[in-house]
Design an enzyme around this catalytic site. Structure first.
Site, PDB file in Angstrom:
ATOM      1  N   LYS A  65       2.133  -3.332   7.347  1.00 24.81           N
ATOM      2  CA  LYS A  65       2.380  -3.535   5.906  1.00 24.81           C
ATOM      3  C   LYS A  65       3.828  -3.181   5.565  1.00 24.81           C
ATOM      4  CE  LYS A  65      -0.290  -4.481   3.098  1.00 24.81           C
ATOM      5  NZ  LYS A  65      -0.720  -5.829   2.589  1.00 24.81           N
ATOM      6  N   TYR A 118      -1.766  -0.378  11.173  1.00 22.15           N
ATOM      7  CA  TYR A 118      -1.968  -1.056   9.881  1.00 22.15           C
ATOM      8  C   TYR A 118      -0.793  -0.792   8.938  1.00 22.15           C
ATOM      9  CZ  TYR A 118      -3.366  -1.435   4.987  1.00 22.15           C
ATOM     10  OH  TYR A 118      -3.380  -1.705   3.644  1.00 22.15           O
ATOM     11  N   THR A 125       0.817  -1.211   0.000  1.00 18.93           N
ATOM     12  CA  THR A 125       0.000   0.000   0.000  1.00 18.93           C
ATOM     13  C   THR A 125       0.853   1.265   0.000  1.00 18.93           C
ATOM     14  OG1 THR A 125      -1.498   1.284   1.414  1.00 18.93           O
ATOM     15  CG2 THR A 125      -0.136  -0.329   2.527  1.00 18.93           C
ATOM     16  N   ASP A 126       0.286   2.343  -0.529  1.00 19.93           N
ATOM     17  CA  ASP A 126       0.995   3.635  -0.476  1.00 19.93           C
ATOM     18  C   ASP A 126       1.123   4.140   0.961  1.00 19.93           C
ATOM     19  OD1 ASP A 126      -1.670   4.343  -0.064  1.00 19.93           O
ATOM     20  OD2 ASP A 126      -1.748   5.844  -1.648  1.00 19.93           O
ATOM     21  N   GLU A 127       0.329   3.560   1.876  1.00 24.89           N
ATOM     22  CA  GLU A 127       0.379   4.046   3.267  1.00 24.89           C
ATOM     23  C   GLU A 127       1.725   3.801   3.929  1.00 24.89           C
ATOM     24  OE1 GLU A 127      -2.911   3.481   5.853  1.00 24.89           O
ATOM     25  OE2 GLU A 127      -4.376   3.669   4.247  1.00 24.89           O
TER      26      GLU A 127
HETATM   27  P1  NAD Z   1     -10.133  -6.807   2.522  1.00 23.15           P
HETATM   28  O1  NAD Z   1     -10.098  -6.505   3.978  1.00 23.15           O
HETATM   29  O2  NAD Z   1     -11.347  -6.473   1.731  1.00 23.15           O
HETATM   30  O3  NAD Z   1      -9.849  -8.375   2.302  1.00 23.15           O
HETATM   31  C1  NAD Z   1      -8.884  -9.072   3.009  1.00 23.15           C
HETATM   32  C2  NAD Z   1      -9.110 -10.552   2.786  1.00 23.15           C
HETATM   33  O4  NAD Z   1      -8.063 -11.270   3.461  1.00 23.15           O
HETATM   34  C3  NAD Z   1     -10.429 -11.069   3.362  1.00 23.15           C
HETATM   35  O5  NAD Z   1     -11.046 -11.948   2.454  1.00 23.15           O
HETATM   36  C4  NAD Z   1     -10.014 -11.822   4.620  1.00 23.15           C
HETATM   37  O6  NAD Z   1     -10.877 -12.898   4.965  1.00 23.15           O
HETATM   38  C5  NAD Z   1      -8.634 -12.336   4.213  1.00 23.15           C
HETATM   39  N1  NAD Z   1      -7.768 -12.605   5.374  1.00 23.15           N
HETATM   40  C6  NAD Z   1      -7.557 -11.800   6.449  1.00 23.15           C
HETATM   41  N2  NAD Z   1      -6.713 -12.398   7.312  1.00 23.15           N
HETATM   42  C7  NAD Z   1      -6.362 -13.590   6.749  1.00 23.15           C
HETATM   43  C8  NAD Z   1      -5.494 -14.648   7.142  1.00 23.15           C
HETATM   44  N3  NAD Z   1      -4.825 -14.591   8.309  1.00 23.15           N
HETATM   45  N4  NAD Z   1      -5.357 -15.715   6.337  1.00 23.15           N
HETATM   46  C9  NAD Z   1      -6.043 -15.784   5.157  1.00 23.15           C
HETATM   47  N5  NAD Z   1      -6.887 -14.820   4.746  1.00 23.15           N
HETATM   48  C10 NAD Z   1      -7.039 -13.723   5.522  1.00 23.15           C
HETATM   49  O7  NAD Z   1      -8.842  -6.100   1.918  1.00 23.15           O
HETATM   50  P2  NAD Z   1      -8.637  -5.375   0.504  1.00 23.15           P
HETATM   51  O8  NAD Z   1      -9.082  -3.984   0.609  1.00 23.15           O
HETATM   52  O9  NAD Z   1      -9.148  -6.262  -0.568  1.00 23.15           O
HETATM   53  O10 NAD Z   1      -7.038  -5.356   0.453  1.00 23.15           O
HETATM   54  C11 NAD Z   1      -6.309  -6.458  -0.079  1.00 23.15           C
HETATM   55  C12 NAD Z   1      -4.833  -6.148   0.007  1.00 23.15           C
HETATM   56  O11 NAD Z   1      -4.536  -4.962  -0.718  1.00 23.15           O
HETATM   57  C13 NAD Z   1      -4.337  -5.894   1.421  1.00 23.15           C
HETATM   58  O12 NAD Z   1      -3.072  -6.497   1.553  1.00 23.15           O
HETATM   59  C14 NAD Z   1      -4.225  -4.373   1.524  1.00 23.15           C
HETATM   60  O13 NAD Z   1      -3.221  -4.021   2.434  1.00 23.15           O
HETATM   61  C15 NAD Z   1      -3.864  -4.017   0.108  1.00 23.15           C
HETATM   62  N6  NAD Z   1      -4.298  -2.696  -0.374  1.00 23.15           N
HETATM   63  C16 NAD Z   1      -5.592  -2.301  -0.253  1.00 23.15           C
HETATM   64  C17 NAD Z   1      -5.976  -1.079  -0.796  1.00 23.15           C
HETATM   65  C18 NAD Z   1      -7.408  -0.604  -0.715  1.00 23.15           C
HETATM   66  O14 NAD Z   1      -7.698   0.530  -1.102  1.00 23.15           O
HETATM   67  N7  NAD Z   1      -8.368  -1.406  -0.269  1.00 23.15           N
HETATM   68  C19 NAD Z   1      -5.046  -0.267  -1.445  1.00 23.15           C
HETATM   69  C20 NAD Z   1      -3.714  -0.712  -1.527  1.00 23.15           C
HETATM   70  C21 NAD Z   1      -3.366  -1.936  -1.010  1.00 23.15           C
HETATM   71  O1  DAU Z   2      -4.120   4.037   0.481  1.00 25.76           O
HETATM   72  C1  DAU Z   2      -4.364   2.670   0.471  1.00 25.76           C
HETATM   73  C2  DAU Z   2      -5.182   2.284   1.681  1.00 25.76           C
HETATM   74  O2  DAU Z   2      -6.497   2.784   1.462  1.00 25.76           O
HETATM   75  C3  DAU Z   2      -5.203   0.784   1.925  1.00 25.76           C
HETATM   76  O3  DAU Z   2      -3.912   0.356   2.246  1.00 25.76           O
HETATM   77  C4  DAU Z   2      -6.169   0.433   3.066  1.00 25.76           C
HETATM   78  O4  DAU Z   2      -6.266  -0.971   3.208  1.00 25.76           O
HETATM   79  C5  DAU Z   2      -7.533   1.002   2.724  1.00 25.76           C
HETATM   80  O5  DAU Z   2      -8.438   0.745   3.779  1.00 25.76           O
HETATM   81  C6  DAU Z   2      -7.442   2.502   2.465  1.00 25.76           C
HETATM   82  O6  DAU Z   2      -7.099   3.209   3.688  1.00 25.76           O
HETATM   83  P1  DAU Z   2      -7.805   4.590   4.092  1.00 25.76           P
HETATM   84  O7  DAU Z   2      -7.655   4.786   5.539  1.00 25.76           O
HETATM   85  O8  DAU Z   2      -7.374   5.694   3.189  1.00 25.76           O
HETATM   86  O9  DAU Z   2      -9.335   4.214   3.690  1.00 25.76           O
HETATM   87  P2  DAU Z   2     -10.740   4.488   4.419  1.00 25.76           P
HETATM   88  O10 DAU Z   2     -11.797   4.120   3.439  1.00 25.76           O
HETATM   89  O11 DAU Z   2     -10.786   3.896   5.777  1.00 25.76           O
HETATM   90  O12 DAU Z   2     -10.738   6.068   4.577  1.00 25.76           O
HETATM   91  C7  DAU Z   2     -10.589   6.942   3.460  1.00 25.76           C
HETATM   92  C8  DAU Z   2     -10.611   8.365   3.983  1.00 25.76           C
HETATM   93  O13 DAU Z   2     -11.937   8.651   4.470  1.00 25.76           O
HETATM   94  C9  DAU Z   2      -9.685   8.609   5.158  1.00 25.76           C
HETATM   95  O14 DAU Z   2      -9.134   9.916   5.063  1.00 25.76           O
HETATM   96  C10 DAU Z   2     -10.587   8.526   6.390  1.00 25.76           C
HETATM   97  C11 DAU Z   2     -11.921   9.022   5.855  1.00 25.76           C
HETATM   98  N1  DAU Z   2     -13.126   8.421   6.494  1.00 25.76           N
HETATM   99  C12 DAU Z   2     -13.211   7.071   6.562  1.00 25.76           C
HETATM  100  C13 DAU Z   2     -14.300   6.448   7.154  1.00 25.76           C
HETATM  101  C14 DAU Z   2     -14.383   4.952   7.246  1.00 25.76           C
HETATM  102  C15 DAU Z   2     -14.141   9.232   6.968  1.00 25.76           C
HETATM  103  O15 DAU Z   2     -14.078  10.482   6.881  1.00 25.76           O
HETATM  104  N2  DAU Z   2     -15.225   8.633   7.567  1.00 25.76           N
HETATM  105  C16 DAU Z   2     -15.347   7.275   7.688  1.00 25.76           C
HETATM  106  O16 DAU Z   2     -16.362   6.810   8.284  1.00 25.76           O
END
Ligand code: NAD
Ligand code: DAU
Length: 339
Positions: free
Chosen positions: A157, A153, A125-127
């Protein structure tokens, strides 16, 4: 090719499963997922009908289980999406983030090593780069930006990323890492900003915006992320990190207002609530490397992607209503009641 996709019952992993099954009909795809609160088998309903797809329930941090699976299946590659992914949950209770995100990655890579150096891709992730100031639009994250994390988190990562690079240098494991910005699209769990706001607006419920709503995220349609991972897996240089992002920065409040407008709901639903602890101000990815080396470019403009996403949530109400009617209701109460 036989590919292990971990976390394939979650948001991005499931989109990647569908991408791979469609693009490579001759590949065997195995999904390993623990089915935590974020994993949903109904998301994989269509994949489960495909004879080239197999689902296995298990924990990536369970060494015995993972070792046995690798010995039995003889994978050619492993793409690791499995993670605890929600920043707010990591602030409440960090430990499971360290177990799944760091130990889980180590267990998978050890299994890759023990089975003939299986190709390993880490979805990161970019985080891991921390945040950027709001008043310096010229600054973007490159692959050389120092790791500087804010939340449990992102720290977990980053820990995993460092371990992946150490396995390359120390053991010669063929690894790559992608660091992507915020994704949106179908199957996004309704605890995250965009699906949370869509589902609550549809129910005429208040929309909790953290702080002043001015924090900025760089949004990418999930299919564009899947194409990037596919390219890195097949053509990326071993040992390298690739940033993935859409040059699409938006303030949270603007996203929320856009969703309200599209759904024909009033802005009076917006409620400003207490800010997230350690809240990152701005993320912005420089994707020059993946563009120059692999020819990747985002294909979906935000205006089209958000339209498609809202349509998907309107047409798939059962998917998210089943989620928010269960245990998730208690989560919402716990996280938002005293904000
Ligand atoms: P998500 O939370 O929707 O899905 C995570 C999945 O992993 C779920 O199906 C969960 O059951 C499974 N899981 C959790 N713990 C596990 C374990 N111990 N063993 C096996 N399976 C397990 O997450 P997402 O948003 O789809 O993100 C997927 C990946 O991409 C993550 O690694 C996250 O860090 C990364 N990522 C997410 C975003 C985003 O915007 N959502 C952006 C950049 C990177
Ligand atoms: O940048 C990549 C990341 O993006 C991934 O690595 C993470 O897994 C993914 O969850 C996401 O993280 P963020 O913290 O950016 O996503 P989230 O949807 O939780 O929040 C997006 C923005 O919105 C953040 O600035 C917090 C704000 N927010 C979020 C929630 C849930 C609100 O203002 N209200 C809310 O209720």
């Amino acid at each position: 090719m036989k590919i292990l996709i971990t976390g394939g019952a979650g948001f991005i992993g499931a989109n990647f499963v569908y991408h791979m099954l469609e693009k490579y009909p001759d590949y065997d795809i195995v999904c390993l997922d623990k089915l935590t609160y974020a994993g949903n088998l109904s998301t994989l309903e269509k994949a489960l009908k495909n004879p080239k797809f197999k689902f296995v329930r298990g924990d990536i941090a369970d060494k015995q289980f993972v070792d046995k699976l690798f010995e039995e299946e003889k994978f050619d590659a492993c793409v690791n999406f499995a993670a605890e992914s929600h920043v707010d949950r990591s602030i409440e209770d960090p430990q499971i983030f360290l177990i799944t995100n760091i130990i889980g990655t180590q267990v998978l890579m050890d299994a890759c090593r023990a089975n003939g150096n299986v190709r390993f891709h880490q979805v990161s992730t970019d985080e891991v780069y921390g945040d950027l100031p709001l008043d310096r639009p010229d600054l973007l994250f490159t692959e050389n930006t120092p790791i500087h994390t804010s939340s449990p988190y992102s720290s977990s990562k980053a820990g995993a990323d460092l371990l992946v690079l150490a396995y390359y240098r120390t053991y010669g494991l063929p690894v790559t890492i992608s660091r992507c910005s915020n994704n949106y699209g179908p199957y996004h769990f309704p605890e995250k900003l965009i699906p949370l706001m869509i589902s609550r607006a549809l129910a005429d419920e208040s929309l909790p915006v953290y702080g002043d709503g001015k924090n900025v995220r760089d949004w990418l349609y999930v299919e564009d992320h899947c194409r990037a991972i596919d390219l890195i897996l097949h053509k990326g240089r071993i040992g390298e990190v690739y940033n993935v992002g859409g040059h699409n920065e938006m303030a949270n409040i603007d996203i929320v207002k856009l969703i309200l407008k599209k759904l024909g709901k009033p802005e009076s639903l917006i409620t400003y609530v207490k800010d997230r602890k350690g809240h990152d101000l701005r993320y912005a990815i420089d994707p020059t490397k993946i563009h120059n080396e692999l020819g990747w470019l985002p294909e979906t403009k935000f205006a089209d992607g958000i339209e498609k996403t809202i349509k998907w949530y309107l047409e798939n109400k059962k998917w998210w209503q089943d989620i928010i009617s269960g245990e998730y209701r208690n989560y919402y109460e716990k996280m938002y009641s005293d904000r």
